[in-house]
Write a protein that holds these residues in place. Structure first.
Motif, PDB file in Angstrom:
ATOM      1  N   PRO B 152      40.109  51.948 -55.042  1.00  0.00           N
ATOM      2  CA  PRO B 152      40.746  51.297 -55.781  1.00  0.00           C
ATOM      3  C   PRO B 152      42.478  51.302 -55.874  1.00  0.00           C
ATOM      4  O   PRO B 152      42.839  50.459 -55.297  1.00  0.00           O
ATOM      5  CB  PRO B 152      40.417  51.653 -56.855  1.00  0.00           C
ATOM      6  CG  PRO B 152      39.249  52.295 -56.633  1.00  0.00           C
ATOM      7  CD  PRO B 152      39.183  52.759 -55.378  1.00  0.00           C
ATOM      8  N   ALA B 156      45.265  48.520 -54.588  1.00  0.00           N
ATOM      9  CA  ALA B 156      45.999  48.420 -55.781  1.00  0.00           C
ATOM     10  C   ALA B 156      47.751  48.319 -54.721  1.00  0.00           C
ATOM     11  O   ALA B 156      48.573  47.556 -55.444  1.00  0.00           O
ATOM     12  CB  ALA B 156      46.473  49.575 -56.669  1.00  0.00           C
ATOM     13  N   THR B 159      48.078  45.360 -53.505  1.00  0.00           N
ATOM     14  CA  THR B 159      48.122  44.003 -54.754  1.00  0.00           C
ATOM     15  C   THR B 159      50.027  44.276 -54.299  1.00  0.00           C
ATOM     16  O   THR B 159      50.592  43.298 -54.360  1.00  0.00           O
ATOM     17  CB  THR B 159      47.470  44.539 -55.416  1.00  0.00           C
ATOM     18  OG1 THR B 159      46.285  44.138 -55.412  1.00  0.00           O
ATOM     19  CG2 THR B 159      48.053  42.897 -56.780  1.00  0.00           C
ATOM     20  N   ALA B 176      44.917  40.628 -57.921  1.00  0.00           N
ATOM     21  CA  ALA B 176      44.896  41.866 -58.992  1.00  0.00           C
ATOM     22  C   ALA B 176      43.356  42.640 -58.839  1.00  0.00           C
ATOM     23  O   ALA B 176      42.642  43.682 -58.424  1.00  0.00           O
ATOM     24  CB  ALA B 176      45.522  42.489 -59.580  1.00  0.00           C
ATOM     25  N   ILE B 180      41.186  44.908 -57.036  1.00  0.00           N
ATOM     26  CA  ILE B 180      40.493  45.701 -57.349  1.00  0.00           C
ATOM     27  C   ILE B 180      39.391  46.012 -58.388  1.00  0.00           C
ATOM     28  O   ILE B 180      38.924  46.972 -57.379  1.00  0.00           O
ATOM     29  CB  ILE B 180      41.691  46.896 -58.248  1.00  0.00           C
ATOM     30  CG1 ILE B 180      43.051  46.533 -57.990  1.00  0.00           C
ATOM     31  CG2 ILE B 180      40.996  47.882 -58.694  1.00  0.00           C
ATOM     32  CD1 ILE B 180      44.249  46.911 -59.123  1.00  0.00           C
TER      33      ILE B 180
END
Lengths: 253, 241
Positions: B152, B156, B159, B176, B180
């Motif tokens: 993740p 992130a 993103t 996001a 995630i």
């Protein structure tokens, strides 16, 4: 490492594209891709010109279009992502066949599909006309640190060996009735992976000892040099130059 | 997921490329400390291992399957600097030879799948080992948490880069959340495979788990006299392999 040194991605040939020094081709592809990425997406004709340029390179290199098309399958996950864009993006909506699509999303999808595909095709042509070994020589010529090039060379040389080792483990598992069904089977797969790491690492230790016993001191001897002349560079510059001209021409008109 | 060309705009791609170059340069110096003159063959073979391991698909749920990113695994097994070099080489060759991931996006890919997974994975791993007891289950658990966090974190980072240089206006909150959310699920698979792999290497060659060197001793080869038979069974059998 008996047979099959020629990589399956490489298409042997003697065309002018094949004969260009690898560093020239690398720079040409990199500049071309950057030009493609930097082109505003509204200039649809510029992208058509880029596609024609790549088609011309493929024709000169005698790389069959079918082969290029088949290898573009690598970008399928992102095609799916691009197709989602018109539905999730914000902004003004347009209605088409009863679907409510975002205009910005449609442009976004076009942007990814066009640029992604051009980039993929350029890379495929590079790999199809350049032996992996030469590609690494080209990378080294472009002042990439020698250690990185050596690591890449070892990876390239042993990737097939390690992958074969993994395949043998899979056959061994299958012949004992194993079939991965859900996450609980991860334990078995991970054991194999652990064994694979040990075998790879220990092979690395043996390779290092073998190299030291042959006089290795941190540098690999140069067996084949690939110098590039101004003529080579000019020939390689044809692709990015034509792309830049195409981009500028459409921005003026 | 390898980011292709055209996904991130040119300036941010170039900036991510600069970040990747700095990260790889730092790792080049660090890897020499980890492996000295054995760097090239060992990192090369580890890269080949990561490359092969990424081909191993494991079923996730309902017909979908995931594959390993391998950043956290490589960092725990071979050391963080070596791992960055391995990931950079794997991603570079994938882009050059297989057209997997765009050449202009190579910096983005190295940053999110090399630097971020290794830094987060190895950081979490070492932090947990500081508070956990030095035993095999603890190391396995730390590896699980490290790999679980690394995926993740990579999503992130993607993103964030997308927010800076994404080419389409998509509501960032939903990008996001989707990225995630999906990657937490993928992270569970990654964590399971990573921790079990580390555990199985620990059982055989604990000295090869870089992140836990010195924590767990290699099992000794013990000899013992069996009562009654005497003699032959008690012969010293050497120091082992």
């Amino acid at each position: 490492m008996g047979a099959g040194h020629a990589h399956r991605l490489y298409l042997p040939g003697r065309s002018p594209v094949h004969r260009l020094p690898p560093q020239c081709k690398l720079v040409a592809v990199l500049v071309f891709v950057l030009a493609v990425v930097a082109t505003p997406r509204e200039r649809i004709w510029a992208f058509a010109a880029y596609a024609l340029l790549l088609a011309a390179v493929a024709a000169v290199a005698r790389v069959p279009y079918r082969l290029v098309l088949r290898r573009t399958a690598i970008e399928l996950p992102f095609v799916a992502f691009a197709l989602l864009m018109p539905f999730v993006a914000t902004g003004e909506r347009v209605h088409w066949l009863g679907l409510s699509l975002s205009e910005a999303g449609l442009w976004g999808a076009w942007n990814i599909l066009a640029k992604g595909t051009l980039g993929v095709v350029a890379s495929i042509l590079l790999a199809a006309t350049t032996e992996p070994r030469l590609l690494l020589l080209g990378v080294e010529r472009l002042r990439m640190p020698a250690l990185i090039v050596q690591i890449a060379a070892f990876m390239l040389r042993y990737a097939d060996v390690v992958a074969e080792e993994m395949r043998r483990m899979r056959i061994a598992r299958a012949s004992r009735g194993f079939e991965a069904r859900d996450l609980r089977d991860a334990r078995v797969l991970a054991r194999s992976l652990g064994a694979l790491f040990l075998r790879s690492y220990e092979r690395g230790e043996r390779v290092h000892l073998a190299m030291v016993s042959r006089g290795y001191e941190g540098r690999m001897p140069v067996l084949r040099d690939v110098g590039a002349t101004a003529a080579h560079w000019t020939a390689a510059a044809a692709l990015p130059a034509a792309a830049l001209i195409a981009a500028v021409a459409w921005s003026v008109s | 997921m390898h980011v292709p060309d055209g996904f991130i705009d040119a300036p941010v791609s170039v900036a991510a490329g600069a970040v990747a170059v700095v990260g790889v340069a730092v790792s080049l110096r660090g890897a020499r400390r980890e492996l000295d003159d054995r760097t090239a063959p060992l990192a090369g073979l580890t890269a080949a291992f990561v490359f092969a391991a990424q081909m191993l698909n494991f079923p996730v749920a309902a017909g979908t399957s995931g594959h390993l990113l391998g950043g956290a695994l490589a960092a725990i097994l071979a050391g963080p600097y070596t791992a960055v070099l391995c990931m950079a080489v794997v991603l570079g060759l994938q882009a050059l030879l297989f057209a997997d991931g765009g050449l202009s996006a190579l910096g983005v890919n190295i940053t999110i799948m090399g630097l971020v997974t290794v830094a987060v994975g190895y950081g979490v791993f070492r932090l947990l080992l500081r508070v956990l007891p030095a035993a095999r289950p603890a190391v396995t658990g730390a590896a699980f948490a490290a790999a679980l966090a690394s995926v993740p974190a990579s999503a992130a980072a993607f993103t964030l880069i997308y927010a800076l240089g994404g080419t389409t206006e998509v509501p960032l909150g939903s990008v996001a959340a989707a990225m995630i959310g999906v990657h937490v699920l993928i992270g569970v698979g990654e964590a399971l495979i990573t921790s079990l792999t580390v555990s199985s290497v620990l059982a055989v060659r604990p000295d090869l788990v870089y992140g836990a060197r010195g924590l767990i001793k290699r099992p000794e080869l013990r000899t013992r006299t069996v009562s009654g038979s005497g003699g032959a069974a008690g012969e010293p059998s050497g120091a082992g392999a």
